[in-house]
Design an enzyme around this catalytic site. Structure first.
Site, PDB file in Angstrom:
ATOM      1  N   ARG A 172      47.422  55.080  34.359  1.00 42.01           N
ATOM      2  CA  ARG A 172      48.763  55.077  33.789  1.00 42.01           C
ATOM      3  C   ARG A 172      49.144  53.644  33.475  1.00 42.01           C
ATOM      4  O   ARG A 172      48.640  52.699  34.094  1.00 42.01           O
ATOM      5  CB  ARG A 172      49.791  55.708  34.735  1.00 42.01           C
ATOM      6  CG  ARG A 172      50.000  54.929  36.017  1.00 42.01           C
ATOM      7  CD  ARG A 172      50.934  55.651  36.959  1.00 42.01           C
ATOM      8  NE  ARG A 172      51.303  54.793  38.084  1.00 42.01           N
ATOM      9  CZ  ARG A 172      52.338  53.989  38.095  1.00 42.01           C
ATOM     10  NH1 ARG A 172      53.134  53.899  37.042  1.00 42.01           N
ATOM     11  NH2 ARG A 172      52.615  53.245  39.147  1.00 42.01           N
ATOM     12  N   ARG A 176      58.690  50.139  31.432  1.00 39.27           N
ATOM     13  CA  ARG A 176      59.964  49.929  32.114  1.00 39.27           C
ATOM     14  C   ARG A 176      61.050  49.745  31.060  1.00 39.27           C
ATOM     15  O   ARG A 176      61.034  48.772  30.311  1.00 39.27           O
ATOM     16  CB  ARG A 176      59.840  48.685  32.992  1.00 39.27           C
ATOM     17  CG  ARG A 176      60.971  48.467  33.949  1.00 39.27           C
ATOM     18  CD  ARG A 176      60.729  47.198  34.759  1.00 39.27           C
ATOM     19  NE  ARG A 176      59.666  47.364  35.741  1.00 39.27           N
ATOM     20  CZ  ARG A 176      59.126  46.347  36.408  1.00 39.27           C
ATOM     21  NH1 ARG A 176      59.528  45.103  36.172  1.00 39.27           N
ATOM     22  NH2 ARG A 176      58.179  46.555  37.297  1.00 39.27           N
ATOM     23  N   ARG A 249      32.362  42.616  38.219  1.00 42.87           N
ATOM     24  CA  ARG A 249      32.743  41.609  37.253  1.00 42.87           C
ATOM     25  C   ARG A 249      33.027  40.326  38.014  1.00 42.87           C
ATOM     26  O   ARG A 249      33.494  40.348  39.164  1.00 42.87           O
ATOM     27  CB  ARG A 249      33.996  42.024  36.463  1.00 42.87           C
ATOM     28  CG  ARG A 249      33.787  43.183  35.529  1.00 42.87           C
ATOM     29  CD  ARG A 249      32.841  42.854  34.385  1.00 42.87           C
ATOM     30  NE  ARG A 249      33.466  41.927  33.420  1.00 42.87           N
ATOM     31  CZ  ARG A 249      32.816  41.370  32.413  1.00 42.87           C
ATOM     32  NH1 ARG A 249      31.516  41.587  32.248  1.00 42.87           N
ATOM     33  NH2 ARG A 249      33.438  40.568  31.580  1.00 42.87           N
ATOM     34  N   ARG A 280      43.353  34.230  30.756  1.00 44.62           N
ATOM     35  CA  ARG A 280      44.682  33.706  31.079  1.00 44.62           C
ATOM     36  C   ARG A 280      44.578  32.260  31.525  1.00 44.62           C
ATOM     37  O   ARG A 280      43.499  31.760  31.844  1.00 44.62           O
ATOM     38  CB  ARG A 280      45.368  34.551  32.155  1.00 44.62           C
ATOM     39  CG  ARG A 280      44.655  34.586  33.500  1.00 44.62           C
ATOM     40  CD  ARG A 280      45.385  35.507  34.467  1.00 44.62           C
ATOM     41  NE  ARG A 280      44.774  35.507  35.795  1.00 44.62           N
ATOM     42  CZ  ARG A 280      45.265  36.134  36.852  1.00 44.62           C
ATOM     43  NH1 ARG A 280      46.390  36.831  36.746  1.00 44.62           N
ATOM     44  NH2 ARG A 280      44.658  36.088  38.012  1.00 44.62           N
ATOM     45  N   GLU A 300      40.761  31.077  32.967  1.00 43.84           N
ATOM     46  CA  GLU A 300      39.910  32.081  33.595  1.00 43.84           C
ATOM     47  C   GLU A 300      39.078  32.793  32.524  1.00 43.84           C
ATOM     48  O   GLU A 300      39.610  33.300  31.539  1.00 43.84           O
ATOM     49  CB  GLU A 300      40.746  33.100  34.361  1.00 43.84           C
ATOM     50  CG  GLU A 300      41.525  32.486  35.519  1.00 43.84           C
ATOM     51  CD  GLU A 300      42.227  33.511  36.381  1.00 43.84           C
ATOM     52  OE1 GLU A 300      41.998  34.730  36.187  1.00 43.84           O
ATOM     53  OE2 GLU A 300      43.023  33.102  37.248  1.00 43.84           O
ATOM     54  N   TYR A 348      38.473  47.017  45.512  1.00 40.21           N
ATOM     55  CA  TYR A 348      39.415  45.944  45.214  1.00 40.21           C
ATOM     56  C   TYR A 348      40.674  46.152  46.055  1.00 40.21           C
ATOM     57  O   TYR A 348      41.301  47.207  46.007  1.00 40.21           O
ATOM     58  CB  TYR A 348      39.788  45.908  43.735  1.00 40.21           C
ATOM     59  CG  TYR A 348      40.763  44.787  43.447  1.00 40.21           C
ATOM     60  CD1 TYR A 348      40.317  43.473  43.361  1.00 40.21           C
ATOM     61  CD2 TYR A 348      42.116  45.033  43.333  1.00 40.21           C
ATOM     62  CE1 TYR A 348      41.197  42.429  43.152  1.00 40.21           C
ATOM     63  CE2 TYR A 348      43.008  44.002  43.115  1.00 40.21           C
ATOM     64  CZ  TYR A 348      42.538  42.706  43.027  1.00 40.21           C
ATOM     65  OH  TYR A 348      43.420  41.677  42.834  1.00 40.21           O
ATOM     66  N   ASP A 350      44.522  44.559  47.245  1.00 40.24           N
ATOM     67  CA  ASP A 350      45.576  43.559  47.260  1.00 40.24           C
ATOM     68  C   ASP A 350      45.623  42.968  48.663  1.00 40.24           C
ATOM     69  O   ASP A 350      45.137  43.576  49.629  1.00 40.24           O
ATOM     70  CB  ASP A 350      46.928  44.179  46.900  1.00 40.24           C
ATOM     71  CG  ASP A 350      47.054  44.487  45.415  1.00 40.24           C
ATOM     72  OD1 ASP A 350      46.444  43.751  44.612  1.00 40.24           O
ATOM     73  OD2 ASP A 350      47.747  45.458  45.062  1.00 40.24           O
TER      74      ASP A 350
END
Length: 366
Positions: A172, A176, A249, A280, A300, A348, A350
């Protein structure tokens, strides 16, 4: 002769949290790491008075109050709010996709106008069952947002055309319909004042630490050094890649000091045009509202992982998930070894989820 209760392989966040909890419980820990510093990928290095996120931007955010309280034992956090911007050719947009984004893109003001434009673009595509990432993204956000802000960035990040990537990578894409540039919805957010390395230093207080130490070479001479091992390295490497290599990656960083006070005016600027080779630019001083006379930036570059370079993002597609599950069966049979963290669990995380997983692991173990 066993000298330690736990040998912890990896001085990153998972290993450091486990070491802290074990030490509190009266256990003796030895932490080793192949790098010449602690803190793993959250390591921050002071350059020109600026705390530089050496392995990419790390913004702490969580909705878990217990985790927020836990990490605040080790540092005071500032009130940094992650509000990245994206540059497509000569156009600048706010992220995440919100009314500031839509207002700039279509010269509109009201949420209903944005909703109508997106709905019209989606309806003309007739995508019922998305077969790839491109179709999935188009079916969620329409053509303009996809072409300008998703396609190029995603193809650079994954090194593949969006039509070659599976749809599930983008389950998804939140839209916003308010003028809110806060990237995260989590209640708690910030950057530790003084950088992340100091947090890990405090977590490792009471443990012995060996740096520049390759586990596989070192363990040959120290097989019985500890009762138990907490292994946070690559799970396939632990088993000698005998079932094959898991895929990742990687990221390459070009960091430079600039003799100017403010290079881009924001900590994170994404470059979504595929013709720009980097994904970025991070300007590190803005994470801590720095006013130094110089600045430090990092470009990066996403790349394919190969042995010998640092793995960053697991590729959790069907093929790799199947291979990981095969390695996990081998791991589950290792009664003296605990596998954890991003590489040990091929997942991965956080930062708050790493801490949560480490605390859960330590709670069961101790």
């Amino acid at each position: 002769m066993k000298c330690y209760d736990y040998l912890i392989v990896g001085a990153g966040l998972f290993g450091a949290v486990f070491a802290h909890e074990a030490t509190k419980a009266g256990k003796k820990c030895l932490v080793i790491d192949k790098r010449n510093h602690i803190a793993g990928n959250i390591y921050s290095e002071n350059i020109e008075g600026i705390n530089v996120h050496k392995y990419g931007a790390h913004i702490f955010h969580t909705s878990n109050q217990n985790i927020w309280n836990y990490v605040n034992q080790f540092a005071e956090f500032n009130n940094y709010i992650n509000s990245p911007v994206a540059i497509y050719k000569d156009e600048l947009y706010n992220l995440p996709f919100n009314m500031n984004t839509f207002s700039k893109m279509w010269n509109i003001k009201k949420p209903q106008e944005a909703q109508e434009i997106i709905a019209k673009q989606k309806s003309g595509l007739n995508i019922e069952e998305p077969q790839n990432l491109e179709e999935q993204a188009l079916s969620l956000v329409g053509t303009d947002i996809y072409q300008k802000l998703i396609k190029g960035y995603t193809e650079k990040q994954w090194g593949r055309d969006c039509t070659e990537l599976p749809a599930f990578i983008i389950q998804r894409l939140p839209l916003r319909f308010t003028y809110d540039n806060n990237y995260f919805n989590d209640r708690y957010q910030g950057i530790p004042i003084g950088g992340y390395t100091a947090i890990v230093e405090k977590m490792l207080d009471g443990s012995e630490v060996l740096l520049d130490t390759d586990y596989f070479e070192w363990i040959k001479k120290h097989k019985d050094i500890a009762d138990r091992t907490v292994y946070t390295g690559m799970i396939d490497a632990y088993f000698g890649y005998k079932l094959g290599h898991l895929e990742y990656r990687s990221v390459r960083f070009e960091t430079e000091i600039l003799n100017e006070e403010n290079y881009q005016g924001n900590a994170v600027v994404n470059y979504t045009d595929r013709d720009v080779p980097y994904t970025r630019i991070i300007e590190h001083k803005h994470f801590e509202f720095g006013n130094q006379s110089k600045t430090v930036i990092s470009r990066e570059y996403s790349s394919e992982w190969k042995p010998g370079i640092e793995p960053y993002y697991p590729i959790n597609d069907e093929k790799n998930s199947k291979l990981y599950n095969a390695y996990k069966k081998l791991a589950d049979a290792e009664d003296r070894v605990i596998f954890g963290g991003r590489l040990g669990n091929y997942k991965y995380y956080d930062m708050d989820k790493v801490i949560e997983a480490a605390l859960e692991c330590a709670g069961k173990e101790l």
